[in-house]
Scaffold this motif. Structure first.
Motif, PDB file in Angstrom:
ATOM      1  N   GLY A 107      44.735  41.151  41.517  1.00  0.00           N
ATOM      2  CA  GLY A 107      43.751  41.184  42.591  1.00  0.00           C
ATOM      3  C   GLY A 107      42.318  41.356  42.135  1.00  0.00           C
ATOM      4  N   ARG A 108      41.985  40.737  41.015  1.00  0.00           N
ATOM      5  CA  ARG A 108      40.618  40.851  40.476  1.00  0.00           C
ATOM      6  C   ARG A 108      39.726  39.847  41.188  1.00  0.00           C
ATOM      7  NH1 ARG A 108      41.680  41.452  33.911  1.00  0.00           N
ATOM      8  NH2 ARG A 108      42.993  43.318  34.024  1.00  0.00           N
ATOM      9  N   LEU A 109      39.370  40.175  42.405  1.00  0.00           N
ATOM     10  CA  LEU A 109      38.653  39.228  43.261  1.00  0.00           C
ATOM     11  C   LEU A 109      37.342  38.769  42.642  1.00  0.00           C
ATOM     12  CD1 LEU A 109      39.190  40.934  46.730  1.00  0.00           C
ATOM     13  CD2 LEU A 109      40.656  39.292  45.550  1.00  0.00           C
ATOM     14  N   SER A 110      36.638  39.680  42.005  1.00  0.00           N
ATOM     15  CA  SER A 110      35.316  39.346  41.482  1.00  0.00           C
ATOM     16  C   SER A 110      35.385  38.419  40.282  1.00  0.00           C
ATOM     17  CB  SER A 110      34.562  40.621  41.100  1.00  0.00           C
ATOM     18  OG  SER A 110      35.260  41.313  40.098  1.00  0.00           O
ATOM     19  N   SER A 111      36.552  38.303  39.669  1.00  0.00           N
ATOM     20  CA  SER A 111      36.656  37.444  38.495  1.00  0.00           C
ATOM     21  C   SER A 111      37.215  36.056  38.808  1.00  0.00           C
ATOM     22  CB  SER A 111      37.520  38.113  37.423  1.00  0.00           C
ATOM     23  OG  SER A 111      38.870  38.172  37.833  1.00  0.00           O
ATOM     24  N   ILE A 112      37.588  35.816  40.056  1.00  0.00           N
ATOM     25  CA  ILE A 112      38.110  34.510  40.437  1.00  0.00           C
ATOM     26  C   ILE A 112      37.018  33.458  40.264  1.00  0.00           C
ATOM     27  CG2 ILE A 112      38.861  33.099  42.400  1.00  0.00           C
ATOM     28  CD1 ILE A 112      41.093  34.821  41.402  1.00  0.00           C
TER      29      ILE A 112
END
Length: 125
Positions: A107-112
């Motif tokens: 769930g690493r949203l900022s790294s998508i």
């Protein structure tokens, strides 16, 4: 780069929907593709992802056995078949691309790398 998601809608509890994600402007087969969802008042969460060649699939626990993800690199498209939908599946669903599966399952949203516009799925009781 563009990601176009489609297929959302209104369905009754126990019904099915199929979401599609079509990418352009990049080498689709070089990326993991997957879906997140965000319900009203909640954080965006991982739903499912599929590896670059389609050999490995990943699912959030609550959708295992109900949702199936697939991809067609020749068509730059990924699909999420959602069966036995529940009211708890109601959310805006977002297609996403990233080089690594870790970004999805953790769930690493900022790294998508890339996000598509969301498509609303509403499951009524």
């Amino acid at each position: 780069v563009q990601l176009q998601a489609s297929g959302g809608g209104l369905v009754q509890d126990g019904g099915s929907l199929s979401l599609s994600c079509t990418a352009s402007g990049l080498t689709f087969g070089s990326y993991v593709v997957g879906w997140f969802r965000q319900a009203p008042g909640k954080e965006r969460e991982f739903v499912s992802a599929v590896s670059w060649n389609g050999d490995s699939t990943y699912y959030e626990d609550s959708v295992k056995g109900r949702f199936t993800i697939s991809r067609d690199n020749a068509k730059n498209t990924a699909n999420l078949q959602m069966n036995r939908l529940e009211t708890g599946d109601t959310a805006v669903y977002y297609c996403a691309l990233d080089r690594t599966v870790v970004a999805f399952v953790q769930g690493r949203l900022s790294s998508i790398d890339y996000w598509g516009e969301g498509t609303l799925v509403t499951v009524s009781s």
